[in-house]
Write an enzyme that holds these catalytic residues in place. Structure first.
Site, PDB file in Angstrom:
ATOM      1  N   LYS A 148       9.922  -9.728 -26.168  1.00 51.76           N
ATOM      2  CA  LYS A 148       9.703 -10.640 -27.256  1.00 51.76           C
ATOM      3  C   LYS A 148      11.328 -11.170 -27.626  1.00 51.76           C
ATOM      4  O   LYS A 148      11.956 -10.521 -28.288  1.00 51.76           O
ATOM      5  CB  LYS A 148       9.309  -9.867 -28.443  1.00 51.76           C
ATOM      6  CG  LYS A 148       8.427 -10.808 -29.616  1.00 51.76           C
ATOM      7  CD  LYS A 148       9.138 -11.821 -30.245  1.00 51.76           C
ATOM      8  CE  LYS A 148      10.150 -11.235 -31.272  1.00 51.76           C
ATOM      9  NZ  LYS A 148      10.952 -12.545 -31.917  1.00 51.76           N
ATOM     10  N   GLU A 168      13.248 -15.534 -31.628  1.00 53.65           N
ATOM     11  CA  GLU A 168      12.741 -17.134 -31.982  1.00 53.65           C
ATOM     12  C   GLU A 168      13.600 -18.170 -31.886  1.00 53.65           C
ATOM     13  O   GLU A 168      13.476 -19.280 -31.944  1.00 53.65           O
ATOM     14  CB  GLU A 168      11.810 -17.083 -33.162  1.00 53.65           C
ATOM     15  CG  GLU A 168      12.383 -16.911 -34.607  1.00 53.65           C
ATOM     16  CD  GLU A 168      12.502 -15.446 -34.787  1.00 53.65           C
ATOM     17  OE1 GLU A 168      12.792 -15.051 -36.028  1.00 53.65           O
ATOM     18  OE2 GLU A 168      12.422 -14.493 -33.900  1.00 53.65           O
ATOM     19  N   SER A 219      20.330  -7.247 -36.189  1.00 52.25           N
ATOM     20  CA  SER A 219      20.924  -7.032 -37.377  1.00 52.25           C
ATOM     21  C   SER A 219      20.637  -5.439 -37.824  1.00 52.25           C
ATOM     22  O   SER A 219      19.560  -4.949 -37.422  1.00 52.25           O
ATOM     23  CB  SER A 219      20.588  -7.872 -38.679  1.00 52.25           C
ATOM     24  OG  SER A 219      19.289  -7.734 -38.976  1.00 52.25           O
ATOM     25  N   CYS A 266      27.526  -8.596 -30.695  1.00 46.20           N
ATOM     26  CA  CYS A 266      27.646  -7.290 -31.391  1.00 46.20           C
ATOM     27  C   CYS A 266      28.844  -6.699 -30.955  1.00 46.20           C
ATOM     28  O   CYS A 266      29.451  -5.748 -31.684  1.00 46.20           O
ATOM     29  CB  CYS A 266      26.413  -6.472 -30.934  1.00 46.20           C
ATOM     30  SG  CYS A 266      26.044  -6.162 -29.234  1.00 46.20           S
ATOM     31  N   GLU A 281      29.193  -8.031 -41.894  1.00 48.26           N
ATOM     32  CA  GLU A 281      29.176  -8.632 -40.650  1.00 48.26           C
ATOM     33  C   GLU A 281      29.070  -9.976 -40.955  1.00 48.26           C
ATOM     34  O   GLU A 281      28.001 -10.753 -41.237  1.00 48.26           O
ATOM     35  CB  GLU A 281      27.948  -8.028 -39.823  1.00 48.26           C
ATOM     36  CG  GLU A 281      28.143  -8.544 -38.371  1.00 48.26           C
ATOM     37  CD  GLU A 281      27.205  -8.063 -37.696  1.00 48.26           C
ATOM     38  OE1 GLU A 281      27.226  -8.099 -36.221  1.00 48.26           O
ATOM     39  OE2 GLU A 281      25.854  -7.622 -38.199  1.00 48.26           O
TER      40      GLU A 281
END
Length: 335
Positions: free
Chosen positions: A19, A22, A72, A127, A228
Site C-alpha cells: 500500500k 497516496e 511519521s 528518514c 522533524e
C-alpha cells in the site's frame, strides 16, 4: 523502502500486499509493471491504493498476519497499536531528528560536503537525512563557515536540468509547513544564516521549491530543536566538547541515526558505544545499512522488536514451528 521488506517476505513463503503512500503512488505502479513481467504465482504480490480507509482495512483483516510500515512517528504509533490489538506482528518505523557531530580534528572540507549531501539530498525528505549539525569547539567558525560556503553553492531546480543538486519538496502543503517551521525557528531565537524561502525557478514558477536553508544557534529549550522538519533545513548548533555533544544526541526522543565526523579513533569509539541511536555513522553522512544488516531505529523512531532487512526480517516474516519426533526400531521406554 518497500524492498526493505518485500524480498524477505516472499523468500520466506509469504504473499505480500503493498500500500504505497497516496502522495507518491506512481513509483510502485512502475515497479509493479516490472514485477508483472516475472513468472510469479498470481496474487503473490499485490498493489492496493488508498488512504486511511485502506490502511484500516489492512490492519483489521484477519488473513493479514504481519504489517511493515515506514512513515511519521504519530502514524507509526497508530499502526503499531491498532495492528497489535488485532493480533498482528508489526514493525513500524517512525520519524527522526538525525544529529551529526563534526569535530575539529575531522577533514573539514570533505566532511562539510558529505554533511550537505545528507541534509539536502531528496530535499531533506528522507528518514536518514541529517537535521541537526553539531559543531564542537569551533571558536574560529572554521566548520560553520565551511558548511555555509558548501551549502550556498548548491543549486535548486528541476531535477533533470544540468547542474541541479536539489529539487522541490513533495507538495504545496509540505512547502507551507516547512516555511512555517523556518519562521518558528527564527521566532524562537535562531539566526537565519541562509534563507531558502521565496525561491522561484524560471520555467517552474508553480513548483514547490525551497532552497537550502540554515538556521544557526537554534534554541535548545524550544520546540523546533525537537521537531522533524522533513525538508531542506539545517539546524546548526555549537557545543564545547564531545561529552556535551553526546548528551545532546541522547536527550532527543528519536533514535534513528546519529553520525560523527572525526579523525580520532578514541572519539569514534566513544561515540559508537554511547550514542543512543539504532544506526551509527562514523565519517558517514547517511548511515544506511546494507541488506544483510537490520535497518535499526530506537526510541520514537521505531515500534516493534524486529526491524526491516537482515536476520530481523527473516525472523519477522517466519512463523516458527518446532517438531519433535522419534522413530526407534525398538522402544526403550518402559511403563
Amino acid at each position: 523502502i518497500v524492498f526493505w521488506f518485500l524480498p524477505y517476505a516472499i523468500a520466506t513463503g509469504n504473499a505480500f500486499i503493498v500500500k504505497p503512500s497516496e502522495k507518491v503512488p506512481l513509483t510502485m505502479m512502475k515497479i509493479f509493471e516490472i514485477l508483472n513481467q516475472l513468472d510469479m504465482p498470481k496474487g503473490l504480490v499485490s498493489l492496493v491504493h488508498g488512504g486511511k480507509d485502506s490502511v484500516d482495512a489492512i490492519l483489521e483483516h484477519p488473513k493479514i498476519k504481519a504489517i511493515s510500515f515506514v512513515g511519521s512517528t504519530p502514524v507509526a504509533r497508530y499502526i503499531y497499536s491498532k495492528g497489535t490489538a488485532n493480533g498482528k506482528r508489526v514493525q513500524a518505523q517512525g520519524g527522526a531528528k538525525n544529529p551529526v557531530v563534526i569535530l575539529p580534528d575531522s577533514d573539514i572540507e570533505m566532511s562539510t560536503k558529505i554533511i550537505a549531501d545528507s541534509v539536502y539530498g531528496c530535499a531533506g525528505q528522507r528518514c536518514l537525512a541529517a537535521s541537526t549539525i553539531i559543531t564542537v569547539d569551533d571558536h574560529k567558525r572554521e566548520i560553520k563557515d565551511a558548511l555555509y560556503e558548501t551549502v550556498k553553492s548548491r543549486t535548486t531546480g528541476y531535477g533533470w536540468d544540468d547542474g541541479v543538486s536539489m529539487g522541490p519538496v513533495i507538495n504545496p502543503e509540505s512547502k507551507s509547513r516547512i516555511e512555517g517551521l523556518i519562521q518558528k525557528g527564527i521566532d524562537e531565537g535562531a539566526k537565519l544564516l541562509l534563507d531558502g524561502r521565496n525561491t522561484s525557478i524560471s520555467g517552474y514558477e508553480d513548483g514547490n521549491f525551497i532552497a537550502p536553508t540554515i538556521l544557526e544557534n537554534v534554541a535548545l529549550d524550544k520546540e523546533l530543536i525537537t521537531t522533524e522538519i522533513f525538508g531542506p533545513v539545517m539546524s546548526l548548533i555549537s557545543l564545547k566538547n564531545i561529552d556535551e555533544a553526546l548528551s545532546f544526541v541522547n536527550s532527543g526522543s528519536y533514535g534513528n541515526m546519529a553520525c560523527i565526523f572525526t579523525g580520532s579513533g578514541a572519539n569514534a569509539r566513544k561515540f559508537r558505544n554511547e550514542a543512543d541511536a539504532g544506526n551509527i555513522g562514523i565519517n558517514i553522512g547517511v548511515a544506511a545499512p546494507m541488506a544483510q544488516f537490520p535497518f535499526s531505529g530506537w526510541k520514537d523512531s521505531f515500534f516493534g522488536d524486529l526491524h526491516g532487512q537482515g536476520k530481523h526480517a527473516i525472523e519477522f516474516f517466519t512463523q516458527t514451528k518446532v517438531i519433535i519426533e522419534r522413530w526407534p526400531n525398538i522402544w526403550s521406554r518402559k511403563f
